[in-house]
Design a protein around this motif. Structure first.
Motif, mmCIF file in Angstrom:
data_model
loop_
_atom_site.group_PDB
_atom_site.id
_atom_site.type_symbol
_atom_site.label_atom_id
_atom_site.label_comp_id
_atom_site.label_asym_id
_atom_site.label_seq_id
_atom_site.Cartn_x
_atom_site.Cartn_y
_atom_site.Cartn_z
ATOM 1 N N PRO A 1 -43.987 3.030 0.321
ATOM 2 C CA PRO A 1 -44.769 1.793 0.284
ATOM 3 C C PRO A 1 -45.502 1.482 1.594
ATOM 4 O O PRO A 1 -46.436 0.675 1.596
ATOM 5 N N PHE A 2 -45.123 2.120 2.692
ATOM 6 C CA PHE A 2 -45.809 1.907 3.963
ATOM 7 C C PHE A 2 -47.119 2.693 4.057
ATOM 8 O O PHE A 2 -47.950 2.408 4.914
ATOM 9 N N LEU A 3 -47.295 3.699 3.200
ATOM 10 C CA LEU A 3 -48.477 4.546 3.264
ATOM 11 C C LEU A 3 -49.617 3.971 2.426
ATOM 12 O O LEU A 3 -49.391 3.456 1.329
ATOM 13 N N SER A 4 -50.837 4.121 2.922
ATOM 14 C CA SER A 4 -52.008 3.748 2.139
ATOM 15 C C SER A 4 -52.053 4.575 0.862
ATOM 16 O O SER A 4 -51.749 5.772 0.866
ATOM 17 N N THR A 5 -52.436 3.962 -0.235
ATOM 18 C CA THR A 5 -52.552 4.675 -1.512
ATOM 19 C C THR A 5 -53.957 5.240 -1.738
ATOM 20 O O THR A 5 -54.240 5.780 -2.804
ATOM 21 N N LEU A 6 -54.830 5.136 -0.755
ATOM 22 C CA LEU A 6 -56.206 5.606 -0.928
ATOM 23 C C LEU A 6 -56.386 7.104 -0.698
ATOM 24 O O LEU A 6 -57.072 7.767 -1.475
ATOM 25 N N PRO A 7 -55.807 7.684 0.364
ATOM 26 C CA PRO A 7 -56.050 9.116 0.592
ATOM 27 C C PRO A 7 -55.288 9.998 -0.394
ATOM 28 O O PRO A 7 -54.277 9.592 -0.971
ATOM 29 N N ARG A 8 -55.755 11.229 -0.565
ATOM 30 C CA ARG A 8 -54.963 12.249 -1.228
ATOM 31 C C ARG A 8 -53.768 12.548 -0.320
ATOM 32 O O ARG A 8 -53.945 12.847 0.864
ATOM 33 N N THR A 9 -52.558 12.448 -0.860
ATOM 34 C CA THR A 9 -51.355 12.506 -0.031
ATOM 35 C C THR A 9 -50.446 13.629 -0.493
ATOM 36 O O THR A 9 -50.079 13.696 -1.666
ATOM 37 N N LEU A 10 -50.089 14.503 0.441
ATOM 38 C CA LEU A 10 -49.260 15.671 0.149
ATOM 39 C C LEU A 10 -47.838 15.425 0.635
ATOM 40 O O LEU A 10 -47.601 15.215 1.826
ATOM 41 N N LEU A 11 -46.886 15.455 -0.300
ATOM 42 C CA LEU A 11 -45.470 15.372 0.032
ATOM 43 C C LEU A 11 -44.938 16.801 0.124
ATOM 44 O O LEU A 11 -44.984 17.551 -0.856
ATOM 45 N N VAL A 12 -44.427 17.167 1.289
ATOM 46 C CA VAL A 12 -44.090 18.560 1.565
ATOM 47 C C VAL A 12 -42.581 18.792 1.522
ATOM 48 O O VAL A 12 -41.822 18.054 2.157
ATOM 49 N N HIS A 13 -42.163 19.787 0.807
ATOM 50 C CA HIS A 13 -40.799 20.309 0.649
ATOM 51 C C HIS A 13 -40.107 19.718 -0.577
ATOM 52 O O HIS A 13 -39.793 20.433 -1.505
ATOM 53 N N ASN A 14 -39.768 18.416 -0.557
ATOM 54 C CA ASN A 14 -39.220 17.752 -1.752
ATOM 55 C C ASN A 14 -37.932 18.413 -2.258
ATOM 56 O O ASN A 14 -37.626 18.383 -3.459
ATOM 57 N N THR A 15 -37.182 18.972 -1.345
ATOM 58 C CA THR A 15 -35.998 19.742 -1.713
ATOM 59 C C THR A 15 -34.895 18.876 -2.314
ATOM 60 O O THR A 15 -34.110 19.340 -3.143
ATOM 61 N N PHE A 16 -34.831 17.619 -1.891
ATOM 62 C CA PHE A 16 -33.782 16.720 -2.366
ATOM 63 C C PHE A 16 -34.385 15.476 -3.024
ATOM 64 O O PHE A 16 -33.922 14.362 -2.835
ATOM 65 N N THR A 17 -35.448 15.691 -3.794
ATOM 66 C CA THR A 17 -36.134 14.611 -4.490
ATOM 67 C C THR A 17 -35.586 14.489 -5.912
ATOM 68 O O THR A 17 -35.488 15.492 -6.632
ATOM 69 N N SER A 18 -35.252 13.273 -6.315
ATOM 70 C CA SER A 18 -34.648 13.035 -7.624
ATOM 71 C C SER A 18 -35.692 12.585 -8.653
ATOM 72 O O SER A 18 -36.840 12.274 -8.312
ATOM 73 N N ARG A 19 -35.278 12.528 -9.892
ATOM 74 C CA ARG A 19 -36.133 12.017 -10.958
ATOM 75 C C ARG A 19 -36.593 10.591 -10.650
ATOM 76 O O ARG A 19 -37.761 10.240 -10.849
ATOM 77 N N GLU A 20 -35.663 9.762 -10.146
ATOM 78 C CA GLU A 20 -36.004 8.377 -9.812
ATOM 79 C C GLU A 20 -37.033 8.328 -8.695
ATOM 80 O O GLU A 20 -37.941 7.480 -8.707
ATOM 81 N N ASP A 21 -36.915 9.244 -7.741
ATOM 82 C CA ASP A 21 -37.883 9.302 -6.644
ATOM 83 C C ASP A 21 -39.272 9.651 -7.163
ATOM 84 O O ASP A 21 -40.275 9.039 -6.783
ATOM 85 N N VAL A 22 -39.347 10.678 -8.007
ATOM 86 C CA VAL A 22 -40.640 11.112 -8.536
ATOM 87 C C VAL A 22 -41.281 9.991 -9.347
ATOM 88 O O VAL A 22 -42.478 9.702 -9.202
ATOM 89 N N SER A 23 -40.512 9.356 -10.198
ATOM 90 C CA SER A 23 -41.035 8.264 -11.015
ATOM 91 C C SER A 23 -41.544 7.127 -10.133
ATOM 92 O O SER A 23 -42.645 6.586 -10.352
ATOM 93 N N PHE A 24 -40.757 6.772 -9.122
ATOM 94 C CA PHE A 24 -41.159 5.718 -8.188
ATOM 95 C C PHE A 24 -42.473 6.079 -7.509
ATOM 96 O O PHE A 24 -43.410 5.264 -7.443
ATOM 97 N N ALA A 25 -42.551 7.304 -7.002
ATOM 98 C CA ALA A 25 -43.731 7.725 -6.244
ATOM 99 C C ALA A 25 -44.984 7.755 -7.107
ATOM 100 O O ALA A 25 -46.045 7.249 -6.713
ATOM 101 N N GLU A 26 -44.876 8.364 -8.287
ATOM 102 C CA GLU A 26 -46.044 8.498 -9.150
ATOM 103 C C GLU A 26 -46.519 7.146 -9.676
ATOM 104 O O GLU A 26 -47.706 6.975 -9.979
ATOM 105 N N ASN A 27 -45.629 6.178 -9.745
ATOM 106 C CA ASN A 27 -46.003 4.844 -10.227
ATOM 107 C C ASN A 27 -46.752 4.025 -9.194
ATOM 108 O O ASN A 27 -47.541 3.143 -9.558
#
Length: 391
Positions: free
Chosen positions: A248-274
């Motif tokens: 939520p601290f990041l601007s939602t305007l730029p194309r944003t690359l999340l790198v590695h995501n090794t310990f990312t959960s379903r809840e995290d992905v849903s939160f982020a994409e929303n």
């Protein structure tokens, strides 16, 4: 005048593979036409150079650390991320000659391995000359890092100076990682790089320790801060994962690359994409295995329909800088189709970097680079599969 290339299969990426298709290449390396076998025969094209294998576009490496190339083979495998970060800080020093030679060799390795464009992380302008002399396109991501909120203004000024030092190369100020950027510094980064025409990147959930730190202020990162002599008494764990805390601290305007995501959960992905409409998810599987000996939940990412790109990370955390090697690892562990992996390795990366009009697919008018993939069996990459750069 055009030259004509053909192969067992041509993979344009944006359309179905073409058996025995033909690509017309102009003198400057741009594509003037793509033909099916039947169209090529009707046009009586000649001479046609034929290859056994598959012709594909040049690869896009969306995550690399060129300036760490001199650390190749110096850091043991499976240290875990906090230990790896500490090792990088302890061993990073080297002579300018050593650093420059290692970067140039790494750049040449990427070129030979069919990479045409790289999103490269930098903390200093030491890689500028190598990039200016390179045959690759580089977008430099200048990392800003500092967890102390009182230093945000000074840190962003230094990052701006470093970004300017890369001129005339494209460079953008980005956050390093959630555990190294304060909310105040995120605001400063947004002010610099938070526009719709920009792309930014951040290391995301590379270790379980990252989530533990943000959820309960526990784990090995506390030892890392103690090693660095940093007082983080002001920080309180918020009961949320790393991603759900910082995104939520990041601007939602730029194309944003999340790198590695090794310990990312379903809840995290849903939160982020929303909450963020322009997310890309970068996988660096060989580096993940090197550092944490674990891979992201790729089946989850695919199920949730996120846009995936590929990266190599650095020679400090990888045995080679090869997108084909990353594809091999993913296919070995997850049995994915070559066609799906190819889209991640080419067009998706080009779209993240804003280069899809030039790179990413074999289409008329583009100059994407052309690679030959040899020695595949039944659509599967294997230990004998090789890449040869043609253009």
């Amino acid at each position: 005048m055009s030259s004509y290339l053909s192969a067992s299969w041509i993979y344009p990426v944006t359309s179905a593979p073409l058996k025995n298709g033909v690509i017309a290449i102009s003198d400057d390396g741009s594509i003037s036409a793509v033909f099916t076998a039947e169209e090529a025969k009707r046009h009586n094209l000649s001479p046609i150079t034929y290859y056994e294998g598959m012709l594909v576009p040049g690869f896009i490496n969306t995550h690399c650390h060129l300036e760490l190339s001199h650390l190749a083979g110096k850091i043991p495998m499976h240290t875990g991320l906090p230990g790896f970060v500490q090792q990088v800080m302890q061993q990073r020093a080297a002579t300018p000659t050593e650093i420059e030679k290692a970067m140039r060799n790494a750049d040449e390795e990427m070129y030979t391995n069919g990479i045409v464009a790289t999103g490269d992380i930098s903390n200093q302008p030491v890689s500028r000359k190598s990039k200016l002399d390179s045959k690759l396109y580089y977008h430099t991501f200048v990392e800003a890092m500092g967890f102390d909120p009182g230093r945000a203004s000074a840190i962003i000024q230094q990052a701006i100076a470093t970004r300017n030092d890369f001129s005339p190369l494209k460079a953008t100020i980005v956050p390093h990682a959630p555990y190294s950027v304060s909310p105040e510094l995120f605001k400063e980064i947004n002010a610099s790089s938070g526009r719709a025409d920009e792309c930014i990147t951040i290391h995301n959930q590379e270790t379980a320790e990252e989530n533990a730190f943000f959820e309960s202020k526990s784990g090995h990162f506390l030892k890392l801060y103690a090693y660095l002599g940093l007082d983080i008494s002001f920080f309180k764990g918020g009961g949320k994962t790393s991603l759900q805390t910082y995104l939520p601290f990041l601007s939602t305007l730029p194309r944003t690359l999340l790198v590695h995501n090794t310990f990312t959960s379903r809840e995290d992905v849903s939160f982020a994409e929303n909450i963020h409409p322009h997310l890309f998810w970068c996988l660096c599987p060989n580096a993940n295995l090197y550092i944490e000996n674990r891979l992201p939940d790729l089946m989850l990412l695919r199920e949730m329909g996120v846009k995936i790109t590929l990266g190599t990370d650095s020679l400090a955390s990888n045995h080679q800088l090869s997108i084909l090697a990353e594809m091999k690892t993913l296919q070995e562990y997850f049995k994915l189709s070559f066609e799906e992996l190819l889209g991640w390795a080419t067009l998706n990366g080009a779209e993240f970097l804003g280069l899809e009009n030039q790179f990413g697919s074999l289409e008329t008018g583009k100059k994407p680079g052309i690679n030959l993939i040899e020695f595949m069996g039944n659509g599967m990459l294997n230990n004998n599969t090789r890449i040869k750069r043609l253009f």
